[in-house]
Design a protein around this motif. Sequence first.
Motif, PDB file in Angstrom:
ATOM      1  N   ASP A 669       0.822  -1.215   0.000  1.00 47.33           N
ATOM      2  CA  ASP A 669       0.000   0.000   0.000  1.00 47.33           C
ATOM      3  C   ASP A 669       0.854   1.261   0.000  1.00 47.33           C
ATOM      4  OD1 ASP A 669      -2.154  -1.662   0.057  1.00 47.33           O
ATOM      5  OD2 ASP A 669      -2.697  -1.271   2.149  1.00 47.33           O
ATOM      6  N   ASP A 670       1.992   1.228   0.711  1.00 49.44           N
ATOM      7  CA  ASP A 670       2.879   2.385   0.714  1.00 49.44           C
ATOM      8  C   ASP A 670       3.502   2.602  -0.660  1.00 49.44           C
ATOM      9  OD1 ASP A 670       2.519   3.178   3.385  1.00 49.44           O
ATOM     10  OD2 ASP A 670       3.970   1.690   4.091  1.00 49.44           O
ATOM     11  N   LEU A 671       3.780   1.510  -1.360  1.00 48.22           N
ATOM     12  CA  LEU A 671       4.301   1.646  -2.719  1.00 48.22           C
ATOM     13  C   LEU A 671       3.246   2.227  -3.652  1.00 48.22           C
ATOM     14  CD1 LEU A 671       6.276  -1.720  -3.128  1.00 48.22           C
ATOM     15  CD2 LEU A 671       7.133   0.516  -2.393  1.00 48.22           C
ATOM     16  N   ALA A 672       2.048   1.692  -3.567  1.00 52.60           N
ATOM     17  CA  ALA A 672       0.980   2.169  -4.446  1.00 52.60           C
ATOM     18  C   ALA A 672       0.679   3.642  -4.207  1.00 52.60           C
ATOM     19  CB  ALA A 672      -0.275   1.328  -4.231  1.00 52.60           C
ATOM     20  N   ALA A 673       0.694   4.064  -2.956  1.00 52.33           N
ATOM     21  CA  ALA A 673       0.402   5.465  -2.630  1.00 52.33           C
ATOM     22  C   ALA A 673       1.424   6.418  -3.226  1.00 52.33           C
ATOM     23  CB  ALA A 673       0.348   5.638  -1.113  1.00 52.33           C
ATOM     24  N   ARG A 674       2.595   5.904  -3.557  1.00 50.05           N
ATOM     25  CA  ARG A 674       3.668   6.741  -4.129  1.00 50.05           C
ATOM     26  C   ARG A 674       3.891   6.453  -5.605  1.00 50.05           C
ATOM     27  NH1 ARG A 674       3.795   6.019   0.933  1.00 50.05           N
ATOM     28  NH2 ARG A 674       4.721   7.555   2.369  1.00 50.05           N
ATOM     29  N   GLY A 675       2.967   5.732  -6.207  1.00 52.85           N
ATOM     30  CA  GLY A 675       3.077   5.422  -7.619  1.00 52.85           C
ATOM     31  C   GLY A 675       4.197   4.455  -7.939  1.00 52.85           C
ATOM     32  N   LEU A 676       4.564   3.623  -6.977  1.00 48.27           N
ATOM     33  CA  LEU A 676       5.654   2.678  -7.150  1.00 48.27           C
ATOM     34  C   LEU A 676       5.118   1.258  -7.255  1.00 48.27           C
ATOM     35  CD1 LEU A 676       8.024   4.120  -4.384  1.00 48.27           C
ATOM     36  CD2 LEU A 676       8.302   4.413  -6.862  1.00 48.27           C
ATOM     37  N   ALA A 677       5.865   0.420  -7.915  1.00 46.78           N
ATOM     38  CA  ALA A 677       5.512  -0.994  -8.027  1.00 46.78           C
ATOM     39  C   ALA A 677       6.677  -1.832  -7.516  1.00 46.78           C
ATOM     40  CB  ALA A 677       5.205  -1.346  -9.485  1.00 46.78           C
ATOM     41  N   ASP A 678       6.374  -3.097  -7.264  1.00 49.37           N
ATOM     42  CA  ASP A 678       7.436  -4.027  -6.867  1.00 49.37           C
ATOM     43  C   ASP A 678       8.509  -4.009  -7.952  1.00 49.37           C
ATOM     44  OD1 ASP A 678       8.728  -5.917  -5.392  1.00 49.37           O
ATOM     45  OD2 ASP A 678       7.520  -7.604  -6.095  1.00 49.37           O
ATOM     46  N   GLY A 679       9.736  -3.700  -7.570  1.00 48.79           N
ATOM     47  CA  GLY A 679      10.830  -3.625  -8.530  1.00 48.79           C
ATOM     48  C   GLY A 679      11.192  -2.215  -8.953  1.00 48.79           C
ATOM     49  N   SER A 680      10.393  -1.223  -8.594  1.00 46.94           N
ATOM     50  CA  SER A 680      10.744   0.161  -8.904  1.00 46.94           C
ATOM     51  C   SER A 680      12.035   0.540  -8.195  1.00 46.94           C
ATOM     52  CB  SER A 680       9.628   1.109  -8.454  1.00 46.94           C
ATOM     53  OG  SER A 680       8.435   0.882  -9.147  1.00 46.94           O
ATOM     54  N   ARG A 681      12.680   1.569  -8.705  1.00 43.85           N
ATOM     55  CA  ARG A 681      13.922   2.032  -8.091  1.00 43.85           C
ATOM     56  C   ARG A 681      13.713   3.439  -7.525  1.00 43.85           C
ATOM     57  NH1 ARG A 681      17.291  -2.110  -9.097  1.00 43.85           N
ATOM     58  NH2 ARG A 681      18.850  -1.129  -7.758  1.00 43.85           N
ATOM     59  N   VAL A 682      14.312   3.651  -6.340  1.00 43.64           N
ATOM     60  CA  VAL A 682      14.094   4.912  -5.631  1.00 43.64           C
ATOM     61  C   VAL A 682      15.398   5.381  -4.986  1.00 43.64           C
ATOM     62  CG1 VAL A 682      11.680   4.372  -5.097  1.00 43.64           C
ATOM     63  CG2 VAL A 682      13.483   3.766  -3.447  1.00 43.64           C
ATOM     64  N   ASP A 683      15.434   6.669  -4.656  1.00 47.63           N
ATOM     65  CA  ASP A 683      16.409   7.203  -3.719  1.00 47.63           C
ATOM     66  C   ASP A 683      15.707   7.316  -2.369  1.00 47.63           C
ATOM     67  OD1 ASP A 683      18.064   7.438  -5.881  1.00 47.63           O
ATOM     68  OD2 ASP A 683      17.920   9.622  -6.010  1.00 47.63           O
ATOM     69  N   ILE A 684      16.472   7.159  -1.289  1.00 47.17           N
ATOM     70  CA  ILE A 684      15.922   7.256   0.065  1.00 47.17           C
ATOM     71  C   ILE A 684      16.522   8.501   0.715  1.00 47.17           C
ATOM     72  CG2 ILE A 684      15.500   6.052   2.236  1.00 47.17           C
ATOM     73  CD1 ILE A 684      16.403   3.453   0.851  1.00 47.17           C
ATOM     74  N   VAL A 685      15.659   9.351   1.271  1.00 48.65           N
ATOM     75  CA  VAL A 685      16.099  10.598   1.882  1.00 48.65           C
ATOM     76  C   VAL A 685      15.644  10.616   3.336  1.00 48.65           C
ATOM     77  CG1 VAL A 685      16.036  13.120   1.759  1.00 48.65           C
ATOM     78  CG2 VAL A 685      15.848  11.766  -0.349  1.00 48.65           C
ATOM     79  N   SER A 686      16.578  10.758   4.261  1.00 46.89           N
ATOM     80  CA  SER A 686      16.209  10.895   5.672  1.00 46.89           C
ATOM     81  C   SER A 686      16.113  12.376   6.024  1.00 46.89           C
ATOM     82  CB  SER A 686      17.217  10.187   6.583  1.00 46.89           C
ATOM     83  OG  SER A 686      18.470  10.834   6.570  1.00 46.89           O
ATOM     84  N   VAL A 687      15.234  12.673   6.955  1.00 42.94           N
ATOM     85  CA  VAL A 687      14.962  14.051   7.369  1.00 42.94           C
ATOM     86  C   VAL A 687      15.365  14.214   8.821  1.00 42.94           C
ATOM     87  CG1 VAL A 687      13.178  15.815   7.632  1.00 42.94           C
ATOM     88  CG2 VAL A 687      13.062  14.209   5.714  1.00 42.94           C
ATOM     89  N   TRP A 688      16.131  15.262   9.095  1.00 39.15           N
ATOM     90  CA  TRP A 688      16.525  15.565  10.462  1.00 39.15           C
ATOM     91  C   TRP A 688      16.529  17.067  10.650  1.00 39.15           C
ATOM     92  CZ3 TRP A 688      16.067  12.835  14.497  1.00 39.15           C
ATOM     93  CH2 TRP A 688      16.715  13.147  15.699  1.00 39.15           C
ATOM     94  N   PHE A 689      16.667  17.500  11.878  1.00 41.86           N
ATOM     95  CA  PHE A 689      16.579  18.922  12.184  1.00 41.86           C
ATOM     96  C   PHE A 689      17.719  19.728  11.555  1.00 41.86           C
ATOM     97  CE2 PHE A 689      14.482  16.608  15.642  1.00 41.86           C
ATOM     98  CZ  PHE A 689      13.207  17.129  15.534  1.00 41.86           C
ATOM     99  N   ASP A 690      18.825  19.055  11.190  1.00 40.40           N
ATOM    100  CA  ASP A 690      19.948  19.758  10.563  1.00 40.40           C
ATOM    101  C   ASP A 690      19.937  19.627   9.047  1.00 40.40           C
ATOM    102  OD1 ASP A 690      20.640  17.121  10.203  1.00 40.40           O
ATOM    103  OD2 ASP A 690      22.616  17.260  11.128  1.00 40.40           O
TER     104      ASP A 690
END
Length: 745
Positions: A669-690
Motif C-alpha cells: 500500500d505504501d508503494l501504491a500510494a507513491r506510484g511505485l511498483a514491486d521492482g521500482s527504483r528509488v532514492d531514500i532521503v532521511s529528514v533531520w533537524f539539521d
Amino acid sequence: MTTSKDNPPPAGGWGALKATLQRIEPGNAGTTLKALIRANQPQGFDCPGCAWPDKPSAAVQFCENGAKAITHEITGKRVTPGFFAAHTVSELETWDDYTLEQQGRLTEPMRYDSSSDRYVPIAWDDAFALIASHLNAIAPDEAHFYTSGRTGNETAFLYQLFVRLYGTNNLPDCSNMCHEPSGQALLESLGTGKGTVTLEDFSKAEAIFIFGQNPGTNHPRMLGELREAAHRGCKIVVFNPLRERGLLRFQDPQSPAEMLTNRASDLASHYYQPRIGGDMAIARALIKYTLEHGAEDHDFIAAHTDGFAAVEADIAATGWDELVDASGLSRAELDEIGALYTASKATMFTWGMGITQHKHAVATIQTLCNALLVRGNVGKPGAGACPVRGHSNVQGDRTMGINERPTATFLQRLGDACGFAPPTKHGNSVVESIAAMEAGRAKVFIALGGNFAAATPDTERTHAALRTQALTVHISTTLNRSHLITGRDALILPCLGRTEIDIQHGVAQQISVEDSMSMVHLTRGVKEPASPQLRSEPQIVAGIALATLKHSPVDFAALAGDYDQIRELIARVVTGFDDFNTRVRQPGGFYFGNSARRREWRTVSGKARFVAHAAGTDLLAQLQALTPAPLLTLMTMRSHDQYNTTIYARNDRYRGIHDERRVLFAHPDDLAARGLADGSRVDIVSVWFDGERRIEDFRVQAYDIPPGSLAAYFPETNPLVPLEHHADGARTPASKAIPVYLVPR
C-alpha cells in the motif's frame, strides 16, 4: 493458490547445510572441517560470531552463520604487501564491502604512504614506536581507543589497563552501538546490567516473548532452544514488524529424523507485527491487562519492589485506544497477548537491537522490566530478562572494564592492584568520539578489532571525522572499509584469529570469553596462523604499551607472555572472578552470576524498581513539519549472509533476495500510494533537524511489513542515520527508527 512464496521452506534444514558446504573453499576442505568440529567445544575455540551460550555435551555446536564466520577467518586467501602494491587506497575505496572482505587474511603490518596512496610494509617495532610518538605528542583525552566484541577477556583487560595508565577513559566500544540501553535500563531497574536468565531457563519457561529479534540470522543456535521449548508446549510469542522465516518454522540440521523425513518444527505459537517502535506500547498494554484482571503478584511486589504506585497510576490513566494506536496492533490482539502473559506462571522476555536502537530504547526496556516485575517474573526458574547480545565477547569486554563510564569501585580496585591512580573523568562513547573528532578535540584513533567506519552512523560525517586524525590504527584479521578511511598517518596491524594457535614462550595460550548469559569459559586455537608475522592481540597491546608508557608500574611483557598472569590480575580487580585460573578450567567454565537472578537488588533503594515512563515523543510528527513529502519509518537490518558489517555474500535466502543488497522492503500500500511498483527504483532521503541525507538507487521489494514501515540493510543505509539521533541517555544510534521519504528514479 498457495505458492512457495506463501509457504516458504523452514529455517535451517537442507538450505542451511547447503549454504555451509558452499562456504568451504576448494583445497581447504580438510582444514575447514577440522576447525568446524572443534567450534564451541571444551578443547576447541569459541566461535568468533555470536554470543549465544554453548550447550553442555552437544556433539555439534556450530550453526550456518557460525560456519560462515569460521570459514571467513580460516580462508586460504591472503592480503600481502603485493596486494597493496597493486592497488591504491583510492582504488580500493571504490570497491564494495563484500569485495573488500573477500580478499582474505592480512599477513603483516602495513603503514599508509600518502605520497603513493598505498599501504607499505612496516616492522612491528617501528609501528609501535610510531604509535607511541603520536600518543606522547598529545593530551591523553585527545586519543580514542575503540574495542570490538570479538576481543577476549584477557586482551580487553590489558587494553583498558594500558589506556587508563596512559591517562584517559576514552574507551568507546561496540556496546555503544547495540545493547548500551539494555545495560543502563537493567542496572537502574534490577541492579545489574546483564540478563537474568541462563540456558537452563529455556527448558522451564511456560512462555517466551521475543521482541525485536531475528535469531534465525543473528544467532541461529537459539532456534534449537526455541524448538525444544515449543515441543514441550511453551508458548513462543513473537513481536517483529517483519515476518521472519527463522521464527516461524525450523528444521534442525542436527536432527537426522527431521532432515531425512523433511519435517520441521513450528516455532512461534503467536506472531504479531507491530509498527516500528511499537514495543513500548505493547509492554504498557501487558501491564494494563495484568492490573485490570487482578493478575499481579502482590507478594512479590510488596517484598521486592518499589515505585509500583507511580506505574500503576500511569497505566490506569492510559487508554486502550492510545495503546492500540502506538503499538500498531488491534485491541483484540493486545487482549490476546495479555491473556497469554497472565496465563503463564514463568515468562521470559528476550530482545535484540530491534528494541535497543531507538530514541526511547531505555524507556522501552524499563517498561518491559515493569511488565516482568508486575508478575514476579524475575528471579525464578524459566523467567526473567534476556537481552541477547551480538558479538561473541561483547559482554565480557564490559566486565573487563571496557567502559567509557567506569564505576568508582572498578577504578579503585584497578588502581590498588596495579599501583596507580586511574583517571576518573568520564570518557567518550562512539557518537561522542565522532563528535570530538569533528570538533578538533581528537587526534589519534586506535581500533582493537571491528569495522568502525562501516558500523557507525552518519557515514559521510564519520568518514570526514576519521580523516582529521593525525593517526588511525586498526588491529584486524581481514581487510575492511575502515582501513581505507585513513588519518594523515595510518597503520594496519594484523592479529591472530580465534581459530589460530597462540604460542608464547613455547606454551600454547588460552583466552576466555563471557557469553550472553554470563558463562565464562576458555577458548584455544586449533590451526597454524595464517602468517608467521601475525601477533596475538595481547602481544600487540603490550607492544603499544611498552613503547608508549615511560614509567609503567605494570610489566606488560610478562603479562603478554603468560595469559595466566593476566587472569591472576583480573581476579584481583574484577568482582566475581576470584580464583579465575582454576574456575575457568572447569568443564564448561563457570557462571559469573547475577544478583537479580538471586533476587538481590543492587539498586539505590535495595529493591527492584518500577520506573514509570510516559509514551515517547512522536518524533516522526515533528519531522513531518519540515518536509511536504510523506514520511515513513525505516529500520536497518542484516541480511542472512552477513554478520555485523561482514558480508559473506550478496544474498538473503530467508527473504528471497539474490545477488543484491540495495533493496528496500515496503508494504504494497505504501508503494501504491507513491506510484511505485514491486521492482521500482528509488532514492531514500532521511529528514533531520539539521537537514536531509540521501542514498541512491534502491530497488523496492513489496513485503509483509506494517504500513508506514520500511526495512533495508546496513551498512548501506547507515549514511541516513543522523549522529544526533540516538537513544536518550544511552547514545546508541537510533538505526531502527529513521524518518525517510522516497524519491522515484
